[in-house]
Design an enzyme around this catalytic site. Sequence first.
Site, PDB file in Angstrom:
ATOM      1  N   CYS A  10     -19.902   1.078   7.893  1.00 14.33           N
ATOM      2  CA  CYS A  10     -19.039   0.790   9.404  1.00 14.33           C
ATOM      3  C   CYS A  10     -17.874   1.515   9.529  1.00 14.33           C
ATOM      4  O   CYS A  10     -16.786   1.538   8.702  1.00 14.33           O
ATOM      5  CB  CYS A  10     -18.546  -0.733   9.012  1.00 14.33           C
ATOM      6  N   ARG A  55     -18.278  -2.777  17.673  1.00 17.67           N
ATOM      7  CA  ARG A  55     -17.797  -4.207  17.577  1.00 17.67           C
ATOM      8  C   ARG A  55     -16.311  -4.149  18.440  1.00 17.67           C
ATOM      9  O   ARG A  55     -15.513  -3.055  18.412  1.00 17.67           O
ATOM     10  CB  ARG A  55     -17.111  -4.258  16.193  1.00 17.67           C
ATOM     11  N   CYS A 102     -16.064  -9.673   5.484  1.00 14.91           N
ATOM     12  CA  CYS A 102     -15.549  -8.283   5.139  1.00 14.91           C
ATOM     13  C   CYS A 102     -14.144  -8.576   4.368  1.00 14.91           C
ATOM     14  O   CYS A 102     -13.508  -9.292   4.832  1.00 14.91           O
ATOM     15  CB  CYS A 102     -15.315  -7.340   6.362  1.00 14.91           C
ATOM     16  N   CYS A 146       0.174   0.390  10.341  1.00 17.37           N
ATOM     17  CA  CYS A 146      -0.303  -0.403   9.165  1.00 17.37           C
ATOM     18  C   CYS A 146       0.921  -1.371   8.637  1.00 17.37           C
ATOM     19  O   CYS A 146       1.913  -0.773   8.250  1.00 17.37           O
ATOM     20  CB  CYS A 146      -0.994  -0.022   8.311  1.00 17.37           C
ATOM     21  N   CYS A 153     -19.094  -7.084   3.300  1.00 13.39           N
ATOM     22  CA  CYS A 153     -18.509  -5.735   3.611  1.00 13.39           C
ATOM     23  C   CYS A 153     -17.048  -5.722   2.808  1.00 13.39           C
ATOM     24  O   CYS A 153     -16.338  -6.549   2.638  1.00 13.39           O
ATOM     25  CB  CYS A 153     -18.234  -5.668   5.239  1.00 13.39           C
ATOM     26  N   CYS A 156       0.144   4.915   6.884  1.00 19.05           N
ATOM     27  CA  CYS A 156      -0.701   4.886   8.202  1.00 19.05           C
ATOM     28  C   CYS A 156       0.626   4.146   9.038  1.00 19.05           C
ATOM     29  O   CYS A 156       0.983   3.305   8.792  1.00 19.05           O
ATOM     30  CB  CYS A 156      -1.911   3.977   7.992  1.00 19.05           C
ATOM     31  N   CYS A 200       0.948  -1.196  -0.198  1.00 17.31           N
ATOM     32  CA  CYS A 200      -0.109  -0.023   0.120  1.00 17.31           C
ATOM     33  C   CYS A 200       0.812   1.246  -0.034  1.00 17.31           C
ATOM     34  O   CYS A 200       1.876   1.325   0.618  1.00 17.31           O
ATOM     35  CB  CYS A 200      -0.840  -0.164   1.227  1.00 17.31           C
TER      36      CYS A 200
END
Length: 339
Positions: free
Chosen positions: A190, A262, A98, A61, A130, A58, A54
Site C-alpha cells: 500500500c 484509495r 490498518c 505530521c 495492514c 515530516c 516520533c
Amino acid sequence: MTAVRHNWTKEEIAEIYHKPLLDLIYEAATIHRENKDYAEVQISSLISIKTGGCPEDCAYCPQAARYNTGVDVHAIMPKHEVIAVAQKAKDGGASRLCMGAAWREVRDNKDFDKVIDMVKAVNELDMEVCCTLGMLTESQAQRLADAGLYAYNHNLDTSEEDYKRIITTRSYDDRLQTLEHVRKAKITVCSGGIIGLGETVEDRISMLKTLSNLPQHPESVPVNALVPVKGTPLADQPRIPVWDMVRMIATARIIMPKSVVRLSAGRTEMSTVEQALCFMAGASSIFAGDKLLTTPNPSFDEDMAMFELLGLKPRKAFKNGRPGESKEIKEMSINEVIG
C-alpha cells in the site's frame, strides 16, 4: 482490457494528467468499468496503536515530537483494545484494519512482539490486516508475513526531487527499500502520496511515475489531501481544489489499472458530490471511522448513507486470496473442485 505497464514516462503521465477534465474522468471511468465490480469500495479502518513522540521531521505530521501540535504521547495500545476497535470497524462494514505506530523504524523489541500478536488476533476476526510502522528490515517484514499480515503501508509522500523539503530524517531510497522488503516477504503493498504539501504538478507526476514503474504496482494506492495541523511547518497550506484530487485519482487509475486507488485523508472537507466525482474517476477504497490516526474523518454512518445514495457496496475481505495464496492458485483450486 487495458494492459498493465511499468515503463511510463513523465511526458506520458503529464499528457494524461493535463487532459480536459471531463475527458480524463471518462477515460478513467471506462478503465475502472473494465472491472465488473467497479461499484465495490474497500472500506478500511485506521487506528493509531502508538501515538506521538516520533523522532522524524515530516513537515505535515502532528505526531512528530519536535512540533507542538497538542498530540499527547501514548504507549502502545493493549491488544484487547485493538481487538475491540477492529470488531467495531468490522461491524461498521470495514474489511481491512490498518494499525499505525509513530515510529521511524521497527525495532526488534517487546513492542514489535505486541504488534505481531495484534496481527494474529485481528486475522482471527477474518479481516485483512495492514500495518504502517515506518521502515522495515527484510527479517521484520518476514515476521509480519508469518503472522499473517495482509498489507503494509509505506507512502512515498511526494516526488524524489521534492522529498528533502518535506522530510530530512530519512531518504527516498529508504522508502523504496522498505517497499522492496515488503514485496520480498510477499505482503501486499500500500503506497501512495499526499497532495497539497506545496509541491508542483511536476512533483505529482514524478511520484506517480515512481509508483507506476515499480516492478509490481502497489495493490493499494492512497491519494491523500493534506490536512493542515496547527504547529506543523505546513499548518498554513491552503486547501487544494477537489479537481486536483480528481486528476490524481483518475491518472493513477489509468496508469495502474489493477490497483485499488484509495480516496484517503481530506474527505471531511469534501461534499458528497465531490467524493462522487472521485469514485467516478476510479477511486475504489476509503478509510472509514471518526478519525485517521489523529485527524478527523467522516463517521461510518455518514459513509453508509453516501454508499446507499451512490449505489456503492463494501468489498469483502480477502477477495484476491489470503496471504501467500495467489489469485491464480485460488481460482485453479475452485475450478478443480467444480471439475
